[in-house]
Design an enzyme around this catalytic site. Structure first.
Site, mmCIF file in Angstrom:
data_model
loop_
_atom_site.group_PDB
_atom_site.id
_atom_site.type_symbol
_atom_site.label_atom_id
_atom_site.label_comp_id
_atom_site.label_asym_id
_atom_site.label_seq_id
_atom_site.Cartn_x
_atom_site.Cartn_y
_atom_site.Cartn_z
ATOM 1 N N ASP A 114 0.861 -1.184 0.000
ATOM 2 C CA ASP A 114 0.000 0.000 0.000
ATOM 3 C C ASP A 114 0.900 1.237 0.000
ATOM 4 O O ASP A 114 1.659 1.455 0.942
ATOM 5 C CB ASP A 114 -0.894 -0.021 1.243
ATOM 6 C CG ASP A 114 -1.812 1.188 1.301
ATOM 7 O OD1 ASP A 114 -2.496 1.449 0.296
ATOM 8 O OD2 ASP A 114 -1.826 1.878 2.330
ATOM 9 N N THR A 129 -2.942 5.059 -4.187
ATOM 10 C CA THR A 129 -1.898 5.817 -3.480
ATOM 11 C C THR A 129 -0.512 5.590 -4.092
ATOM 12 O O THR A 129 0.343 6.456 -4.020
ATOM 13 C CB THR A 129 -1.858 5.429 -1.979
ATOM 14 O OG1 THR A 129 -1.821 4.000 -1.863
ATOM 15 C CG2 THR A 129 -3.079 5.954 -1.254
ATOM 16 N N THR A 130 -0.303 4.419 -4.706
ATOM 17 C CA THR A 130 0.967 4.161 -5.405
ATOM 18 C C THR A 130 0.927 4.827 -6.775
ATOM 19 O O THR A 130 1.903 5.459 -7.192
ATOM 20 C CB THR A 130 1.201 2.642 -5.560
ATOM 21 O OG1 THR A 130 1.030 2.009 -4.295
ATOM 22 C CG2 THR A 130 2.592 2.352 -6.077
ATOM 23 N N ASP A 148 -8.962 -0.003 1.874
ATOM 24 C CA ASP A 148 -8.906 0.445 0.482
ATOM 25 C C ASP A 148 -10.170 0.038 -0.281
ATOM 26 O O ASP A 148 -10.709 0.817 -1.060
ATOM 27 C CB ASP A 148 -7.672 -0.149 -0.215
ATOM 28 C CG ASP A 148 -6.400 0.627 0.105
ATOM 29 O OD1 ASP A 148 -6.482 1.525 0.969
ATOM 30 O OD2 ASP A 148 -5.341 0.349 -0.492
#
Length: 535
Positions: free
Chosen positions: A68, A101-102, A403
């Site tokens: 994550d 988020t990546t 998520d």
């Protein structure tokens, strides 16, 4: 002497000129871009279903295994100020969309790489920054045009979207269980009066060690990760429960200042104990008089919430006690039970109680939990009991579930889906490249560069899956040029397919916020021409 002195001084010129050292500004900008790009490169390998995981060893000796992006960057000790901006960027994406988020950091890194090339070509940072802003606005328009509307009643589409977010996680093999669970959790807390708003605080995740992730369950009620306080032989199960949430202590009062009392006489000692007994007994009689048979006691920092004596009397009164309920949980508990917290024994009234069918202590894994089910007039909340065989899996299951919950929340807020697998990014790259030909001058050159930068997502997905990225991206460009806007990389089959038909979908909000936030962050880094350290 006077005339020669006058001749020595230069005459004031009509045009004022001053020497500005631009070398330092360029060096600062280059250093910032390099530092931020190194952060992006650190998380790039963890993008996609076949992405690598990171093992993070904290200062306290704890070990975290995750892919994550927000968690990885949050745990990294980044010192360079510009690099810290990418950590904050990942947090922003986590707040807005919860997923991607990546991706947002990888896109920002690609934009920065192009900025470096453009600056070296002699283009002014302001021109580059303004062009990037136009790219972000245009990109949102293009992606929105690709989106497919979805209804909240279409549960299958919601589950597909949640599954896609879970496929890149450590616990991806459990996506068939966690995805429907995330969808049901969010849909159960949607308020019909405000159908576009979901507060994930209404979904409580309780972690319990023991068992496997398969044992994770959705509980229509409340779960407390603690035992019942039955030291004095009190009940461990109560039916037709009348529940009170109290914020005061059932123990003898203490003085406001720290002091010691010396008792030298047995009669005085007896008197103190007698006073304590009568004080506690009177409190418990008032509680019992309302019909209350379950007490949830808030954790106290002033003095013990309960003593052995008060537990003894509560057990005699057949009242089940759960102590040390966290202060932060009180709001969630009272909302679920549809009751009011009681701050003083004098305010203890029957109308402030909550009602449930069963309150019981249940053995789960290595320990016990307290479950409250069959709540009357239950508030719009839900609890998920997450299980795991060890702490690493348990923590990652919680992060992955968060998520998935965020993805479903995005679909509630903005009811549109788009294809995943690098399809939107390659389509953006194609359409922005075509748009750059309509523009003029430096702007056209900058837009073309940023369009190429967006290819980093499909390129990285292919690279992480062990495919040939150049072949895959070239083939992807051809398919999109022929009008196949939903063609994307099928990582499992190792080829390009219609990714929408393969059920690899994601919310529109994840992609739009990733591009917008990445562009904002890069523009901020570009505008910095000096770093001032204040001691």
């Amino acid at each position: 002497m006077a005339p020669s002195m006058a001749a020595a001084q230069p005459l004031p010129s009509s045009k004022t000129e001053s020497y500005v050292d631009n070398k330092r500004k360029d060096d600062i900008r280059t250093a910032n871009i390099k530092a931020a790009r190194s952060v992006a490169d650190a998380v790039r390998t963890s993008l996609g279903p076949k992405g690598m995981d990171k093992m993070i060893s904290t200062a306290t000796g704890d070990v975290i295994i995750t892919n994550d992006g927000a968690t990885i960057l949050n745990k990294m000790e980044v010192l360079q100020p510009a690099a810290k901006m990418l950590v904050e960027l990942s947090k922003s994406q986590d707040v807005v969309a919860g997923d991607g988020t990546t991706t947002v950091v990888v896109i920002a890194g690609a934009f920065l790489k192009q900025c470096q090339t453009l600056l070296h070509s002699g283009i002014h940072p302001t021109v580059v920054s303004d062009s990037l802003n136009k790219v972000a606005v245009k990109a949102v328009e293009v992606v929105t045009a690709m989106a497919v509307p979805v209804e909240l009643s279409d549960r299958v589409s919601l589950v597909k979207s949640a599954s896609t977010s879970l496929n890149s996680k450590v616990v991806s093999q459990y996506s068939s269980l966690l995805a429907p669970l995330a969808v049901d959790s969010v849909l159960s807390v949607v308020d019909p009066a405000k159908p576009d708003l979901v507060d994930l605080k209404d979904v409580r995740i309780v972690k319990k060690l023991g068992g496997t992730v398969d044992d994770t369950e959705l509980v229509k009620g409340l779960v407390f990760d603690k035992k019942v306080s039955h030291a004095a032989g009190g009940p461990a199960r109560v039916e037709n429960a009348k529940i009170a949430v109290i914020q005061f202590q059932i123990s003898p009062p203490k003085t406001d200042i720290e002091q010691s009392i010396v008792v030298s006489d047995y009669t005085q000692m007896d008197r103190i104990l007698k006073e304590e007994r009568s004080y506690i007994l009177s409190m418990i009689k008032k509680i019992k008089a309302t019909g209350c048979n379950v007490l949830l006691i808030q954790k106290s920092i002033l003095r013990d919430a309960v003593t052995d004596l008060s537990l003894h009397y509560l057990a005699k009164a057949k009242i089940l006690v759960v102590k040390d309920v966290e202060r932060d949980d009180i709001e969630f508990v009272t909302k679920t039970l549809n009751c009011l917290p009681i701050a003083n024994i004098e305010h203890f009234r029957a109308e402030k109680l909550g009602y449930a069918d069963v309150v019981e202590e249940v053995s789960v894994g290595d320990g016990k939990v307290v479950k409250i089910t069959g709540i009357k007039d239950m508030g719009r909340t839900t609890t998920v009991l997450v299980r795991g065989s060890n702490q690493l899996v348990l923590d990652e299951a919680e992060r992955s579930l968060h998520d998935a919950l965020c993805v479903v929340r995005c679909l509630v807020n903005k009811k549109f889906l788009i294809a995943g697998g690098g399809a939107p990014e390659i389509e953006l790259s194609r359409q922005l490249s075509a748009w750059s030909k309509v523009l003029h001058g430096m702007e056209s050159f900058c837009v073309k560069s940023f369009a190429e930068a967006l290819e980093v997502v499909p390129y990285t997905l292919a690279e992480n899956a062990g495919l040939n990225p150049i072949t895959i991206v070239t083939e992807l460009r051809n398919r999109h040029a022929q009008g196949e806007i939903n063609a994307g990389i099928n990582v499992r089959k190792g080829q390009i397919t219609n990714i929408l038909e393969e059920n690899v979908v994601q919310p529109l909000l994840v992609s739009t916020s990733a591009i917008t936030l990445a562009a904002e962050c890069v523009r901020m880094i570009l505008k910095i021409d000096d770093i001032v350290t204040v001691r």
